[in-house]
Design an enzyme around this catalytic site. Structure first.
Site, PDB file in Angstrom:
ATOM      1  N   HIS A 241       0.839  -1.208   0.000  1.00  0.00           N
ATOM      2  CA  HIS A 241       0.000   0.000   0.000  1.00  0.00           C
ATOM      3  C   HIS A 241       0.875   1.260   0.000  1.00  0.00           C
ATOM      4  CE1 HIS A 241      -4.169  -1.643   1.298  1.00  0.00           C
ATOM      5  NE2 HIS A 241      -3.557  -2.446   0.466  1.00  0.00           N
TER       6      HIS A 241
ATOM      7  N   TYR B 221       3.640   6.331  10.389  1.00  0.00           N
ATOM      8  CA  TYR B 221       2.810   5.184  10.009  1.00  0.00           C
ATOM      9  C   TYR B 221       3.649   4.114   9.301  1.00  0.00           C
ATOM     10  CZ  TYR B 221      -1.311   2.554   8.631  1.00  0.00           C
ATOM     11  OH  TYR B 221      -2.245   1.555   8.492  1.00  0.00           O
TER      12      TYR B 221
ATOM     13  N   TYR C  66      -9.533   4.880   7.317  1.00  0.00           N
ATOM     14  CA  TYR C  66      -9.734   5.194   8.739  1.00  0.00           C
ATOM     15  C   TYR C  66     -10.857   6.231   8.809  1.00  0.00           C
ATOM     16  CZ  TYR C  66      -5.329   2.869   9.952  1.00  0.00           C
ATOM     17  OH  TYR C  66      -4.337   1.940  10.144  1.00  0.00           O
TER      18      TYR C  66
ATOM     19  N   LYS D 155       0.802  -0.578  15.157  1.00  0.00           N
ATOM     20  CA  LYS D 155       2.209  -0.599  15.575  1.00  0.00           C
ATOM     21  C   LYS D 155       2.619  -1.830  16.397  1.00  0.00           C
ATOM     22  CE  LYS D 155       3.951   2.982  13.743  1.00  0.00           C
ATOM     23  NZ  LYS D 155       3.701   2.414  12.429  1.00  0.00           N
TER      24      LYS D 155
ATOM     25  N   PRO E  22      -4.635  -0.299  18.863  1.00  0.00           N
ATOM     26  CA  PRO E  22      -4.312  -0.770  17.507  1.00  0.00           C
ATOM     27  C   PRO E  22      -4.378   0.289  16.413  1.00  0.00           C
ATOM     28  CG  PRO E  22      -6.470  -1.582  18.206  1.00  0.00           C
ATOM     29  CD  PRO E  22      -5.851  -0.928  19.396  1.00  0.00           C
TER      30      PRO E  22
HETATM   31  P1  FAD Z   1       1.301 -12.281  21.333  1.00  0.00           P
HETATM   32  O1  FAD Z   1       0.894 -12.262  19.912  1.00  0.00           O
HETATM   33  O2  FAD Z   1       0.262 -11.998  22.368  1.00  0.00           O
HETATM   34  O3  FAD Z   1       1.962 -13.697  21.615  1.00  0.00           O
HETATM   35  C1  FAD Z   1       2.279 -14.140  22.915  1.00  0.00           C
HETATM   36  C2  FAD Z   1       2.229 -15.651  22.965  1.00  0.00           C
HETATM   37  O4  FAD Z   1       2.615 -16.094  24.269  1.00  0.00           O
HETATM   38  C3  FAD Z   1       0.832 -16.197  22.708  1.00  0.00           C
HETATM   39  O5  FAD Z   1       0.876 -17.195  21.722  1.00  0.00           O
HETATM   40  C4  FAD Z   1       0.402 -16.743  24.071  1.00  0.00           C
HETATM   41  O6  FAD Z   1      -0.467 -17.856  23.967  1.00  0.00           O
HETATM   42  C5  FAD Z   1       1.741 -17.123  24.701  1.00  0.00           C
HETATM   43  N1  FAD Z   1       1.712 -17.155  26.153  1.00  0.00           N
HETATM   44  C6  FAD Z   1       1.047 -16.301  27.006  1.00  0.00           C
HETATM   45  N2  FAD Z   1       1.247 -16.644  28.277  1.00  0.00           N
HETATM   46  C7  FAD Z   1       2.047 -17.734  28.251  1.00  0.00           C
HETATM   47  C8  FAD Z   1       2.585 -18.551  29.285  1.00  0.00           C
HETATM   48  N3  FAD Z   1       2.325 -18.316  30.569  1.00  0.00           N
HETATM   49  N4  FAD Z   1       3.353 -19.598  28.924  1.00  0.00           N
HETATM   50  C9  FAD Z   1       3.619 -19.847  27.612  1.00  0.00           C
HETATM   51  N5  FAD Z   1       3.119 -19.103  26.590  1.00  0.00           N
HETATM   52  C10 FAD Z   1       2.347 -18.058  26.925  1.00  0.00           C
HETATM   53  N6  FAD Z   1      -0.062  -4.705  15.277  1.00  0.00           N
HETATM   54  C11 FAD Z   1       0.495  -4.218  14.124  1.00  0.00           C
HETATM   55  O7  FAD Z   1       1.728  -4.073  14.064  1.00  0.00           O
HETATM   56  N7  FAD Z   1      -0.265  -3.904  13.011  1.00  0.00           N
HETATM   57  C12 FAD Z   1      -1.620  -4.024  13.042  1.00  0.00           C
HETATM   58  O8  FAD Z   1      -2.281  -3.764  12.016  1.00  0.00           O
HETATM   59  C13 FAD Z   1      -2.249  -4.480  14.262  1.00  0.00           C
HETATM   60  N8  FAD Z   1      -3.586  -4.632  14.346  1.00  0.00           N
HETATM   61  C14 FAD Z   1      -4.142  -5.139  15.492  1.00  0.00           C
HETATM   62  C15 FAD Z   1      -5.516  -5.277  15.556  1.00  0.00           C
HETATM   63  C16 FAD Z   1      -6.120  -5.780  16.721  1.00  0.00           C
HETATM   64  C17 FAD Z   1      -7.603  -5.890  16.777  1.00  0.00           C
HETATM   65  C18 FAD Z   1      -5.301  -6.194  17.820  1.00  0.00           C
HETATM   66  C19 FAD Z   1      -5.930  -6.786  19.074  1.00  0.00           C
HETATM   67  C20 FAD Z   1      -3.927  -6.077  17.756  1.00  0.00           C
HETATM   68  C21 FAD Z   1      -3.335  -5.535  16.603  1.00  0.00           C
HETATM   69  N9  FAD Z   1      -1.953  -5.386  16.512  1.00  0.00           N
HETATM   70  C22 FAD Z   1      -1.402  -4.851  15.377  1.00  0.00           C
HETATM   71  C23 FAD Z   1      -1.091  -5.774  17.635  1.00  0.00           C
HETATM   72  C24 FAD Z   1      -0.434  -7.152  17.464  1.00  0.00           C
HETATM   73  O9  FAD Z   1      -1.401  -8.129  17.195  1.00  0.00           O
HETATM   74  C25 FAD Z   1       0.360  -7.519  18.735  1.00  0.00           C
HETATM   75  O10 FAD Z   1       1.156  -6.421  19.116  1.00  0.00           O
HETATM   76  C26 FAD Z   1       1.240  -8.761  18.511  1.00  0.00           C
HETATM   77  O11 FAD Z   1       0.467  -9.926  18.512  1.00  0.00           O
HETATM   78  C27 FAD Z   1       2.309  -8.885  19.616  1.00  0.00           C
HETATM   79  O12 FAD Z   1       3.036 -10.072  19.436  1.00  0.00           O
HETATM   80  P2  FAD Z   1       3.700 -10.832  20.668  1.00  0.00           P
HETATM   81  O13 FAD Z   1       4.364 -12.026  20.083  1.00  0.00           O
HETATM   82  O14 FAD Z   1       4.475  -9.870  21.468  1.00  0.00           O
HETATM   83  O15 FAD Z   1       2.479 -11.251  21.609  1.00  0.00           O
HETATM   84  C1  DHB Z   2      -5.618  -3.519  10.835  1.00  0.00           C
HETATM   85  C2  DHB Z   2      -5.561  -3.275  12.179  1.00  0.00           C
HETATM   86  C3  DHB Z   2      -5.151  -2.049  12.611  1.00  0.00           C
HETATM   87  O1  DHB Z   2      -5.078  -1.797  13.917  1.00  0.00           O
HETATM   88  C4  DHB Z   2      -4.801  -1.041  11.734  1.00  0.00           C
HETATM   89  O2  DHB Z   2      -4.448   0.176  12.205  1.00  0.00           O
HETATM   90  C5  DHB Z   2      -4.836  -1.297  10.400  1.00  0.00           C
HETATM   91  C6  DHB Z   2      -5.248  -2.553   9.955  1.00  0.00           C
HETATM   92  C7  DHB Z   2      -6.084  -4.842  10.368  1.00  0.00           C
HETATM   93  O3  DHB Z   2      -6.370  -5.703  11.201  1.00  0.00           O
HETATM   94  O4  DHB Z   2      -6.189  -5.030   9.147  1.00  0.00           O
END
Ligand code: FAD
Ligand code: DHB
Length: 388
Positions: A72, A383, A200, A296, A292
């Protein structure tokens, strides 16, 4: 069992760290509380910055992303029915990649399986021991039997509700938090996206976001109250509410269909400092959360583990502690920039319970964003992702 780095959590942070360590010849074991299928069923991020794309390429799992992901060049922002475009490519020379977190996770899992690196799924009661001493240990249970891993370092990549951060003595960690008085109700459907770019939407009824996963799969979000129950939102109600927030053109183009997934996410800003406690190193959502809106979270998880992998490589290969000593400060400098941008974008685009003055400030800020080259450039730079 013995390994060099025990990684807690097989989300994007843990899996990407595992691949980076493999590349540097550093042994690691990942412990994950859930099954692989469960991890893959969580629908989350969609927008990936160039730095995260580069990291996935670096660890050799980027091929499918380049085939199937959507590049994009810009994004649309709709304010009270009028659309504005921010042209990332023209303003910064950079673009973003739209490719789902689920797909990234799958590519990383496949990459890990291909090099034969161990991941223990369904690991219960993971507990961290002795990370302030030379020889940390991690214990866990699988099928009722207790196991122990001895290691040099523990990487806490276990998300916001994980055990790693909670294992740090309360006096050693400082946290900063802002809880927003609303959430996002998200819906995934096999319908073509309403537009080629993300939209957005700021609307008096609340924020909305039109996103996508592919030319045939859409992801939509609407701002909702924290008290909302997903059961109270049959598909038809979701689509009706979304339509009320869209501009005329988007409403006319919207194709509705059955939801494949629907869930509510609360919005929160959170940072826990520092990110290192002796031989325990935290990364990703385990130590910071962004709302979200700025897309980021996953990108920050990727930049944390890049710093962390380099620091561990320096420790093992150059016998230097400098990278580990600077890990927390380096990662946090980037974290706070992303926290600022995510907080600002959230405040800018959501219907807030604030005063009439706050509302006017929101409009003035948007007016400035659309009218000033400098403001649009600053938005685009944040962004698409700041450089390391
Ligand atoms: P997580 O993905 O939470 O992974 C942690 C892992 O640890 C999980 O698999 C969990 O099961 C495991 N775990 C937890 N506790 C334990 C334990 N006690 N023992 C063993 N394992 C455990 N980010 C972006 O960059 N771009 C986006 O567009 C974006 N959109 C989003 C939209 C939504 C609706 C949401 C909710 C989030 C969004 N995010 C986005 C954020 C992104 O999804 C998270 O920041 C990302 O998943 C973080 O990764 P992580 O590996 O740190 O944590
Ligand atoms: C998506 C999620 C976001 O938080 C965002 O800013 C842009 C896209 C997505 O899930 O596609």
């Amino acid at each position: 069992m013995r390994t060099q780095v025990a990684i807690i959590g097989a989300g994007p942070a843990g899996l990407l760290l595992g691949q980076l360590l493999q590349k540097h010849g550093i042994d690691n074991i990942i412990l994950e509380r859930h099954t692989g299928d469960y991890v893959l069923s969580r629908i989350r991020a969609g927008v990936i910055e160039q730095v995260a794309v580069d990291l996935l390429d670096e660890v050799g799992v980027g091929a499918r992303m380049h085939r199937e992901g959507l590049v994009h060049d810009g994004t649309q922002i709709c304010v009270d029915g009028a659309r504005h475009r921010i042209d990332f490519k023209a303003l910064t020379g950079k673009t973003v990649m739209v490719y789902g977190q689920t797909e990234i996770t799958k590519d990383l899992m496949d990459g890990r399986a291909a090099v034969g690196a161990p991941t223990i799924y369904d690991a219960q009661d993971v507990a961290l021991h002795d990370f302030s001493a030379e020889r940390p240990r991690v214990t866990y249970r699988v099928d009722g039997a207790t196991h122990e891993i001895e290691c040099d370092f523990i990487a806490g990549c276990d998300g916001s509700h994980g055990v790693a951060r909670q294992s740090v003595p309360a006096g050693a960690i400082l946290s900063y938090e802002r809880v927003y008085p609303f959430g996002w109700l998200g819906l995934l459907s096999d319908t073509p996206p309403v537009s080629q770019e993300l939209i957005y939407v700021r609307h008096p009824r609340g924020f909305a976001l039109c996103s996508m996963r592919s030319p045939t799969r859409s992801r939509y979000y609407i701002q909702c109250s924290l008290a909302e129950d997903v059961e109270a939102w049959p598909d038809a109600r979701f689509w009706d509410e979304l339509k009320l927030r869209l501009d005329g053109e988007a409403r006319a183009c919207l194709v509705t269909g059955p939801a494949i997934e629907k869930s509510i996410a609360p919005l929160r800003s959170f940072v826990a400092e520092p990110m290192r406690f002796g031989r325990l190193l935290l990364a990703g959502d385990a130590c910071h959360i962004v709302p979200p809106t700025g897309a980021k979270g996953l990108n920050l998880a990727a930049s944390d583990v890049r710093y962390l992998a380099l620091a561990l490589a320096e420790h093992y290969h150059e016998k230097s502690a400098a990278g580990l000593e600077h890990y927390s400060a380096r990662a946090l400098a980037r974290v706070w920039k992303a926290e600022r941008f995510s907080w600002w974008m959230t405040t800018l685009l959501h219907a807030l319970p604030g005063s009439a003055f706050d509302h006017k400030m929101q409009l003035a800020e948007l007016d400035y964003l659309f009218g000033s080259h400098a403001a649009a450039t600053a938005f685009a730079e944040n962004y698409v992702g700041l450089p390391f």
